[in-house]
Write a protein that holds these residues in place. Sequence first.
Motif, PDB file in Angstrom:
ATOM      1  N   ILE A  32       0.831  -1.281  -0.005  1.00  0.00           N
ATOM      2  CA  ILE A  32      -0.021  -0.192   0.046  1.00  0.00           C
ATOM      3  C   ILE A  32       0.809   1.304  -0.007  1.00  0.00           C
ATOM      4  O   ILE A  32       0.536   2.181  -0.650  1.00  0.00           O
ATOM      5  N   ARG A  33       1.855   1.287   0.750  1.00  0.00           N
ATOM      6  CA  ARG A  33       2.825   2.358   0.554  1.00  0.00           C
ATOM      7  C   ARG A  33       4.314   1.913   0.434  1.00  0.00           C
ATOM      8  O   ARG A  33       4.843   0.836   0.543  1.00  0.00           O
ATOM      9  N   THR A  34       5.245   2.839  -0.073  1.00  0.00           N
ATOM     10  CA  THR A  34       6.573   2.632  -0.291  1.00  0.00           C
ATOM     11  C   THR A  34       7.259   3.067   0.951  1.00  0.00           C
ATOM     12  O   THR A  34       6.860   3.950   1.912  1.00  0.00           O
ATOM     13  N   GLU A  35       8.679   2.689   1.002  1.00  0.00           N
ATOM     14  CA  GLU A  35       9.764   3.053   1.948  1.00  0.00           C
ATOM     15  C   GLU A  35       9.746   4.752   2.104  1.00  0.00           C
ATOM     16  O   GLU A  35       9.693   5.412   3.043  1.00  0.00           O
ATOM     17  N   ASP A  36       9.767   5.038   0.870  1.00  0.00           N
ATOM     18  CA  ASP A  36       9.796   6.728   0.821  1.00  0.00           C
ATOM     19  C   ASP A  36       8.639   7.370   1.253  1.00  0.00           C
ATOM     20  O   ASP A  36       8.838   8.552   2.118  1.00  0.00           O
ATOM     21  N   GLU A  37       7.386   6.732   0.959  1.00  0.00           N
ATOM     22  CA  GLU A  37       6.337   7.406   1.515  1.00  0.00           C
ATOM     23  C   GLU A  37       6.148   7.314   2.910  1.00  0.00           C
ATOM     24  O   GLU A  37       5.507   8.458   3.709  1.00  0.00           O
ATOM     25  N   VAL A  38       6.698   6.391   3.448  1.00  0.00           N
ATOM     26  CA  VAL A  38       6.682   6.009   4.831  1.00  0.00           C
ATOM     27  C   VAL A  38       7.550   7.128   5.593  1.00  0.00           C
ATOM     28  O   VAL A  38       7.253   7.730   6.623  1.00  0.00           O
ATOM     29  N   GLN A  39       8.774   7.363   5.229  1.00  0.00           N
ATOM     30  CA  GLN A  39       9.596   8.272   5.636  1.00  0.00           C
ATOM     31  C   GLN A  39       9.099   9.667   5.609  1.00  0.00           C
ATOM     32  O   GLN A  39       9.321  10.386   6.543  1.00  0.00           O
ATOM     33  N   ASN A  40       8.609  10.106   4.595  1.00  0.00           N
ATOM     34  CA  ASN A  40       8.151  11.377   4.703  1.00  0.00           C
ATOM     35  C   ASN A  40       6.690  11.601   5.590  1.00  0.00           C
ATOM     36  O   ASN A  40       6.942  12.594   6.184  1.00  0.00           O
ATOM     37  N   GLU A  41       5.884  10.568   5.533  1.00  0.00           N
ATOM     38  CA  GLU A  41       4.833  10.772   6.592  1.00  0.00           C
ATOM     39  C   GLU A  41       5.431  10.734   7.958  1.00  0.00           C
ATOM     40  O   GLU A  41       4.927  11.585   8.670  1.00  0.00           O
ATOM     41  N   LEU A  42       6.416  10.234   8.327  1.00  0.00           N
ATOM     42  CA  LEU A  42       7.124  10.039   9.627  1.00  0.00           C
ATOM     43  C   LEU A  42       7.494  11.449  10.076  1.00  0.00           C
ATOM     44  O   LEU A  42       7.296  11.899  11.429  1.00  0.00           O
TER      45      LEU A  42
END
Length: 946
Positions: free
Chosen positions: A788-798
Amino acid sequence: MQNMTTNKQSKNDEFKRKFLNCHNENDELVKEAITDIQKSGLSFQTLSQYNINLLYPTETELEQKLGITKVGKTKLVDCKLIHFPYFKYDKNDKQSYDFSRVKLIPTIGSLKYIHPKGKPPKPYILPPVRAIRKMPDVPIVLTEGEKKALKLIQHNQMAITFSGVWNFSDREVCLHTSEIKTTKELWNELKEDFVWDGRKVYLAFDMDLHIKEQVLMALYELAFRLLKLGSDIYIMVWKQQYKGIDDYLATISDRDVEYEIKNLRDNAVPLFEFIKLTHKKAVVRAIAVSLDGKEGIDIKEIAKIFKTTETKLVKTIREKRTDFQRNQLKNKKRNEIFNDIQTPFGFYIDKYAELFSVEYEEDAYGNISEKHAKIANFISRIEKEAVIDDGLEVKRIFIIEGATRDYSNVKSIIENIEPDNKNKTESPIELKKLNTIEIPTSKFSKMEWVCELWGNNAILEIGAKSKENVRLFIQEISKKRPEIHYYAHTGWRNEGNTWFYLTGNGVIGKELVNVKLPSEIMRYALPPIPKNESEAIQSSLSFLELTDLFITLPLWLYAYLSPLTTIIEPIPNFSMYLLGSTGTFKSTLATCLLCHFGDFNINRLSNFGDTANSLEKRAFTLKDTLMVLDDLHPSHDDKEANKKQNVAQSIIRAFSNRTGRGRLNPDASEKGRYSPRGMLLITGEEFVGVQSTIARILTLELKRGSINTEKLTILQDKQWLLPHAMSSYVNWLLPKISDVQREFTESFKKFRYKFYIPDVANPKISEQPAYLMATLQIVNKWLIEKGIRTEDEVQNELIKSEKLFRDIVNQQNEIVKSENPIDKFKEILQTLFLQGKIYLQHKDYKDNDDKYYPSDIKDNIAISNQVGWFDSDNFYFNPTALWNEIQKFYSIEKTHFPVSQKSLLSMLHEKGWVSKKDKGQNTATIRIYGNVYRVLVIIRDFINDR
């Protein structure tokens, strides 16, 4: 010669390997099993011939063979099991196996053997014995235990064995008393298949029959049953230091064993020579049970042995036979609804479906008469016994079904009365099934539940004896009803290192598990296997778009924190509060969030109209899930308002401290506490007005018009998908729990340090976002694995989420500070002075022009109240007068001061605003105008002069 020895050894090794069945010979338990076999003198060839070996089972195989996989907490796969398969023969004598018995190595407590659960024991008849069943000239030895029969057959003796001294017939016998429980004869395999007439039978029971009355009773009953069939009965005896015949024969060399067996047979004692005076009870019982009369026995000789007269002995036998006859009077009626019920001895059901008890009396001539008594107009039984496990205590409940006569088709009594009654006809009796009910076992025996739950449909006859007989009837016919284990909560359980998650419609992570929840919370139901997984997760994520992330992100993460509640450390110590006026859709938003755990609507939420007890129990039952408490709103009734505030503060503190109220058993012992085990979301229109309570909740304020109603409507149309998203998450957690526990604790500590602010009003404030950020890291791993999400998307969201939660921390800190009782006290004093409601008088200058505080009050003294005195440094408040004015102020506001008077005084002293006090007090004694007063001495700078 050497080759013959080598071949013999090779054969023996092959037999031994067959017995070992791939087990390691050097294993200590395997050695113990071999020793057990050798103790009985059995050869590996004999074991191989009759397929006896060490089981190498899986739990599945044990379930198939025995119906059980463990005894108590001991798993059978951890034991070594010597397997004795029982032979089954068809009409053509073709052999198969239909029954297994195993010996446990080591024993479990006093348990040595196990046979299949739910199956009665059988006689152990080996093929050579089966072959001589029609040859009465061949003697047979009857003994107890498979190893004994195998030892005898190993030495060419025909032997049949039973798994216990009472197991020679397919019946129920009380092993601890002489009470007769059944009328059934020998097993058909013995009675019908074998010719006993004229056959010599040797009974080789263990030598403990000389000291164990039950063994002696069993021996005589078997002897007289075979005597009735025409057998000649002999009792084998040997040295008493050897309990079993196999133990004795194992002490004799192989070449001498057959000679010793012949010697045992030659010296066996005929039945009537074996009888002794001390055997009277066992012999009388056996004659009464086994023989129709005294035919075939010399009653006179037996009477001599027992030192009594023949008449007295016959009377004693008759009395015992009367007991036996009572057990033969089994009623053949069946209940028309419960057609599998056989009415137990001592009861019957008449044609009107009414229940009767029967008592039996014997006259002087030995004739038995019956005394009938109606005891109820209904029949019932225990459908099943439920064991309810809520994680704190285990309770038992009987689930009872019943039936009574259906009176709806019967004419009235008056219409049925005819002058001569000759033409009166009876309508066919039909039964009406009563509603199925649940009764705690603790309330069952009193029988008060009959009228309480079935009303006038079910009537017990007058008298305690009727109640007791109905109770007995119900339990007698319910002996073989199933017992079912239920879990009475949601959330995680860990049993045998297996984790599974309980939910209203079953369980995630395990099969054959039953869950029983109260009807009002059965809606908490997650699908065991998620469907439409990607779409469901996307629907869950769309919750974040309903309004500002400042609101939706904490709420959304709170839902996904809920399944982690009891499996993480530290356990979450806060609740969430969604604040908003009427029309802000706060309850709708809470319902959407709750739909992650089942099918909910806004009208079925817990609310402040529920009792404190019910909320406490619900919070305990809803483990590792989300509980919503809806609609904390203002009330015009002071009592109602205080009640709501008290409930709110009580439940918030309970969730924070994870504790419930102490409870006691009737014997005053501790019963355990209903501590909250999930997470709590409250919706309301007003703050919970205590600073320490506010610090325990994360408050999110929803503004009118902030909800995107179009997106809300779309999500509501798809909210059936939300439980599938949560099911996906829980299934994902299942194999990773230990890793999640470790990672969560590490993340929580890191974020708690990051969110700490020096002037924080309460340390809990920095912990709340730390829990949610740690949850976000766990959830993101799930989303990445599901694509559902990528590693990059997760980092930006954090990064964005961390900034958002820092703002939430600051806001929460200001909310908590604003509810500081000292600040509120100061604000109220300033307001009361400003409004001219209270004033102070100078304590030293009674007639001074500047004698009032505030100075402009002098023209309004008549409508103001004096609450104390002042000087240049301090205010001297009369505590009672001041507290009364504060209470008046709050009564007008329809609320109350957040802490007690005593707590307030302690806080003022702790903050350094009390300049003088007596030892052990928060107040001081001073003299004013010649009088002594106890006053609260507050530094004047506490309130700014105007």
